[in-house]
Each structure stands twice: as structure tokens, then as C-alpha cells.
Design a protein around this motif. Structure first.
Motif, short mmCIF file in Angstrom:
data_model
loop_
_atom_site.label_atom_id
_atom_site.label_comp_id
_atom_site.label_asym_id
_atom_site.label_seq_id
_atom_site.Cartn_x
_atom_site.Cartn_y
_atom_site.Cartn_z
N PHE A 18 -43.43 -67.63 -15.70
CA PHE A 18 -44.31 -68.37 -16.61
C PHE A 18 -45.67 -67.70 -16.72
CE2 PHE A 18 -47.67 -71.44 -17.40
CZ PHE A 18 -47.24 -72.04 -18.57
N PHE A 19 -46.30 -67.43 -15.59
CA PHE A 19 -47.64 -66.85 -15.63
C PHE A 19 -47.62 -65.40 -16.13
CE2 PHE A 19 -48.82 -70.39 -12.70
CZ PHE A 19 -49.81 -70.93 -13.52
N HIS A 20 -46.49 -64.71 -15.94
CA HIS A 20 -46.35 -63.37 -16.51
C HIS A 20 -46.42 -63.43 -18.03
CE1 HIS A 20 -44.90 -59.24 -17.03
NE2 HIS A 20 -44.04 -59.71 -17.91
N GLU A 21 -45.72 -64.40 -18.62
CA GLU A 21 -45.76 -64.55 -20.07
C GLU A 21 -47.13 -65.01 -20.54
OE1 GLU A 21 -43.45 -63.97 -22.62
OE2 GLU A 21 -42.65 -62.80 -20.95
N LEU A 22 -47.75 -65.93 -19.80
CA LEU A 22 -49.06 -66.46 -20.19
C LEU A 22 -50.09 -65.34 -20.24
CD1 LEU A 22 -49.83 -69.48 -20.74
CD2 LEU A 22 -50.98 -69.43 -18.51
N ALA A 23 -49.98 -64.37 -19.34
CA ALA A 23 -50.94 -63.27 -19.28
C ALA A 23 -50.91 -62.42 -20.54
CB ALA A 23 -50.66 -62.41 -18.05
N ARG A 24 -49.80 -62.44 -21.26
CA ARG A 24 -49.72 -61.67 -22.51
C ARG A 24 -50.72 -62.15 -23.54
NH1 ARG A 24 -44.31 -62.51 -24.90
NH2 ARG A 24 -45.04 -60.98 -26.41
N TYR A 25 -51.21 -63.38 -23.37
CA TYR A 25 -52.16 -63.96 -24.31
C TYR A 25 -53.57 -64.07 -23.71
CZ TYR A 25 -47.76 -65.01 -26.51
OH TYR A 25 -46.51 -64.88 -27.08
N GLY A 26 -53.80 -63.25 -22.68
CA GLY A 26 -55.13 -63.18 -22.08
C GLY A 26 -55.45 -64.29 -21.11
N MET A 27 -54.43 -65.04 -20.69
CA MET A 27 -54.65 -66.15 -19.74
C MET A 27 -54.17 -65.72 -18.36
SD MET A 27 -53.69 -69.47 -22.13
CE MET A 27 -52.38 -68.69 -23.11
N HIS A 28 -55.13 -65.50 -17.45
CA HIS A 28 -54.83 -64.97 -16.13
C HIS A 28 -55.28 -65.95 -15.05
CE1 HIS A 28 -54.01 -61.00 -17.93
NE2 HIS A 28 -55.06 -61.26 -18.70
N VAL A 29 -54.52 -66.01 -13.97
CA VAL A 29 -54.84 -66.91 -12.86
C VAL A 29 -55.89 -66.26 -11.97
CG1 VAL A 29 -53.95 -68.12 -10.84
CG2 VAL A 29 -52.53 -67.91 -12.90
N GLU A 30 -56.95 -67.02 -11.69
CA GLU A 30 -57.95 -66.62 -10.70
C GLU A 30 -57.82 -67.59 -9.51
OE1 GLU A 30 -61.72 -66.92 -12.61
OE2 GLU A 30 -61.11 -65.67 -14.31
N SER A 31 -57.80 -67.02 -8.29
CA SER A 31 -57.57 -67.85 -7.11
C SER A 31 -58.57 -67.52 -6.02
CB SER A 31 -56.14 -67.63 -6.59
OG SER A 31 -55.86 -68.51 -5.52
N GLU A 32 -59.02 -68.56 -5.33
CA GLU A 32 -59.92 -68.40 -4.20
C GLU A 32 -59.52 -69.36 -3.09
OE1 GLU A 32 -64.68 -68.94 -3.07
OE2 GLU A 32 -64.00 -69.18 -5.14
N THR A 33 -59.44 -68.87 -1.89
CA THR A 33 -59.10 -69.70 -0.73
C THR A 33 -60.26 -69.70 0.26
OG1 THR A 33 -56.73 -69.21 -0.95
CG2 THR A 33 -57.47 -70.06 1.18
N ARG A 34 -60.64 -70.88 0.69
CA ARG A 34 -61.78 -71.03 1.60
C ARG A 34 -61.34 -71.84 2.82
NH1 ARG A 34 -66.37 -74.64 1.86
NH2 ARG A 34 -65.48 -75.91 0.19
N VAL A 35 -61.71 -71.36 4.00
CA VAL A 35 -61.41 -72.08 5.24
C VAL A 35 -62.46 -73.16 5.43
CG1 VAL A 35 -61.14 -71.94 7.74
CG2 VAL A 35 -60.35 -70.05 6.28
N LEU A 36 -62.00 -74.39 5.61
CA LEU A 36 -62.93 -75.51 5.80
C LEU A 36 -63.22 -75.67 7.28
CD1 LEU A 36 -61.27 -78.09 3.36
CD2 LEU A 36 -63.21 -76.55 2.90
N SER A 37 -64.46 -75.97 7.59
CA SER A 37 -64.85 -76.13 8.99
C SER A 37 -64.38 -77.48 9.53
CB SER A 37 -66.35 -76.01 9.13
OG SER A 37 -67.01 -76.97 8.29
#
Length: 388
Positions: free
Chosen positions: A369-388
């Protein structure tokens, strides 16, 4: 493969049609719409031999059944209040189904038909546009990284710098927006849905440019109906949805709602019964289409918290959507219409194998799904943060 797009002449449905006809393996796309004249105009604008046009009133069960008979997939882009009627027709005709969302309560009614959909041997995807849709699959990506899930917050930031002389420009169906403004939002917490006051929960959220800092409020949405069921095995405790419209749009619409234009209850005007909501919708729909390049932006975001490997984590997944210049369409139309088409093709070609009614987070493989979505300029950005 033959795919029918109900409401295919509408603002979102026509984007779905355009996306579908570009796939070489889809032989036939039917634009089925109440407004046949508009459907013919849309078909002519695409000039594709794959397209055929049919007039349909989805409340006419016999004609709807005839239309669906023999099709591989039905993609439902009509107003969400008709979702149940269309799904029941798909069950009768054993045709795969997907829609743009059911605004919480309709989605829950659809989930109740799961056993019938399974018996029919079909898949019904409840909500695969931008939000619900992309957001559900962003949540799936986060949940798959967690051993247990505590919270999922869905956040939608909308910006629009498109020049316009119109007094009010709705980013999507004004009827749906009015429901979002007037019906009680639902927040899921500790096994129970809690109704909130309309327009409540105001929170300043910082989105990427060009949306930037914006004021968000709770809104009634399907994600809050789906996530507790979809992610119950991970122990989800909380789910909410907030939306940030452009400030000018919020001010104008709140004024109209306060005046009573959000009500569907008929009022007497010079001896005639009229619905204030339908008056407003008709006025907006009759406004001339302005020939300008869209300059809107949507930020589709989920923020999930939970534990993985003994650590408490916060995972933020988002997609920043800008206008698609090759088609001269805005971000809102792009991120709503293309996901429905991508899911439709995946249903037709057998990539989606789960049967029954579910949200896209359970039925749609995230990678393709996200491979196809990227064809239209829609890309996933992800960030993971460790909570104290």
C-alpha cells in the motif's frame, strides 16, 4: 478486472477513477453516479476507453443489485449515510467493498455485518481514504513495533493557501464536516467510549510547514471505533481523533453552525419546509469552480505509545500531503481518492485475502500500500522516542 466507483463523478470519486484507469491490469472502470450528466463530463475529461458511465440511485436496491452484478470490486465514494445500503448490496451480489469511512456510528453498524460478509466470501474495508485510511495504516506500522499499546492519537492538520473569491471553501463533503462539527466526538478510554462536547478538546499542535502551529479539536471519526477492536490483542487503552482546520474556515463554519445551518431539522420558510443544512450545502455546491492551482496541505499523523522490549516508547508516523501537480489536484482530494483506488486494485488482484468487515489496518498489507502511495508523492515519516 472490473471496478465500480459509486459517486465516481464527485470530487473524491473522480480522483479514484483517474487513479484506477492508469493501472494496466484494470480493464474496466464504471463511473456510477446519481448525476449522469456530471458523470459523462468526468468520463469525457479522462478520454479512456476503459470507462463506462451508469446512472444510479443507491437507495434503489433492485437497480443497485443489477449494477453490481458481475463486478469484482465496488468502491463507495457516496455520502457515508448510504454505506450500509451499499454494503448490503455487495453482500447480496458477493462483490468486494471499500468506502471512505462511516464517521464512527455507521462504521460500528457495518462491523455488525461481519458474519454475513464472511459467509458471502467477500472483504469489506471500512474507511480507506486519507483519514480514516492512511491514518489507520500508519497506526498499524506503529502497533507492529510495540509489544503492548497504551494510546493512539490521530491528528489531522489542514492548511490551504489556494486563492479564492468564494466566501467558504470546504476541504471535503460539507455534510460530513457539519456532522463533525455538531455530533459528539467519541474518545475511547479503558474499555469505554466517552462522548465529548462538539468543538471541544482544543489543543495547539505543531505540524510541519506549511500547516505549522494550529488549533485542533476533537472530531467524530471512524478510527476511534476501529482501533479498540483491531488492536485489542495489544491491550490498547486509549484512542482519540483531533482535527485542525484552517483558522479562517473554522471561524466561518462555527458562525454558520451557531446560526443553525448545521441542523437537518426542517424549518418553516414562507410556508415551505427546508433543511438549513441542505440550503448551505446547495449554496456551496452551486458555487462556480475556480480555475486555480491548489495550494493546500494535509498532515496525516498518528502518535502511539506503548512498550517494546521493556522500554516505554512513543512512535510518531505521519504523511505530509501536497497538491499533485501532474493532475492539478489538491492534497485533500489526492489523499482521499488515491487510497481508495489502491485498495480497490489490491482487492481485485487478490493481494487482500482477509474476509469480513474490518478497518484497513487489519485487511490491507502495509508494504504494498505505502509503495503505491509513494508514487503520488506521499511518503511515511517516522520517529521513535524513548519515554522516561
Amino acid at each position: 478486472m472490473h471496478i465500480i466507483v459509486l459517486g465516481g463523478a464527485g470530487a473524491m470519486g473522480r480522483v479514484t477513477v483517474r487513479t484506477l484507469i492508469e493501472y494496466a491490469d484494470i480493464e474496466q472502470v464504471t463511473i456510477a453516479d446519481y448525476n449522469e450528466e456530471r458523470a459523462q463530463e468526468v468520463a469525457a475529461s479522462f478520454a479512456s476507453s476503459k470507462i463506462q458511465v451508469r446512472q444510479i440511485d443507491v437507495t434503489n436496491a433492485e437497480r443497485l443489485d443489477q449494477l453490481l452484478r458481475g463486478a469484482d470490486v465496488v468502491l463507495n465514494a457516496v455520502d457515508y449515510v448510504f454505506n450500509l445500503l451499499v454494503l448490503k448490496a455487495c453482500i447480496r451480489e458477493r462483490v468486494h467493498y471499500a468506502d471512505l469511512g462511516g464517521l464512527f456510528h455507521m462504521t460500528r453498524k457495518m462491523l455488525e455485518l461481519n458474519a454475513e460478509v464472511e459467509v458471502a466470501g467477500i472483504t469489506a474495508i471500512a474507511g480507506i481514504g486519507g483519514t480514516p485510511g492512511i491514518t489507520n495504516l500508519l497506526a498499524r506500522l506503529a502497533v507492529d513495533k510495540l509489544d503492548t499499546v497504551d494510546t493512539i492519537k490521530v491528528q489531522l492538520g489542514c492548511g490551504d493557501a489556494t486563492p479564492s473569491t468564494a466566501p467558504l471553501v470546504a476541504p471535503y463533503s460539507i455534510r460530513t464536516i457539519l456532522d463533525e462539527f455538531t455530533k459528539e466526538p467519541q474518545v475511547y478510554q479503558d474499555g469505554v467510549w466517552h462522548a465529548q462536547l462538539p468543538l471541544s478538546g482544543q489543543e495547539e499542535i505543531v505540524f510541519p510547514a506549511p500547516v505549522g502551529r494550529a488549533s485542533a479539536i476533537y472530531s467524530l471519526h471512524s478510527e476511534c471505533a476501529l482501533f479498540p477492536q483491531s488492536f485489542q490483542d495489544k491491550g490498547i487503552k486509549y484512542a482519540s481523533f483531533k482535527i485542525a482546520f484552517p483558522g479562517d474556515f473554522m471561524t466561518k463554519l462555527k458562525f454558520l453552525v451557531d446560526l443553525g445551518f448545521g441542523s437537518d431539522e426542517p424549518i418553516n420558510v414562507r410556508g415551505l419546509k427546508v433543511s438549513p443544512r441542505e440550503v448551505l450545502a446547495s449554496l456551496l455546491e452551486s458555487a462556480p469552480v475556480e480555475d486555480v492551482e491548489p495550494q493546500d496541505c494535509d498532515v496525516l499523523r498518528i502518535v502511539a505509545t506503548g512498550k517494546a522490549g521493556g522500554e516505554s516508547l512513543e512512535i510518531t508516523n505521519q504523511v505530509v500531503v501536497l497538491p499533485y501537480r501532474p493532475w492539478s489536484i489538491g492534497a485533500g482530494a489526492l489523499d482521499t481518492g488515491t487510497p481508495l483506488a489502491i485498495a480497490g486494485r489490491m482487492l481485485a488482484n487478490g493481494e487482500i485475502t482477509r474476509r469480513g468487515v474490518s478497518g484497513p489496518e487489519l485487511s490491507i498489507p502495509t508494504g504494498p500500500f505505502f509503495h503505491e502511495l509513494a508514487r503520488y508523492g506521499m511518503h511515511v515519516e517516522s520517529e521513535t522516542r524513548v519515554l522516561s
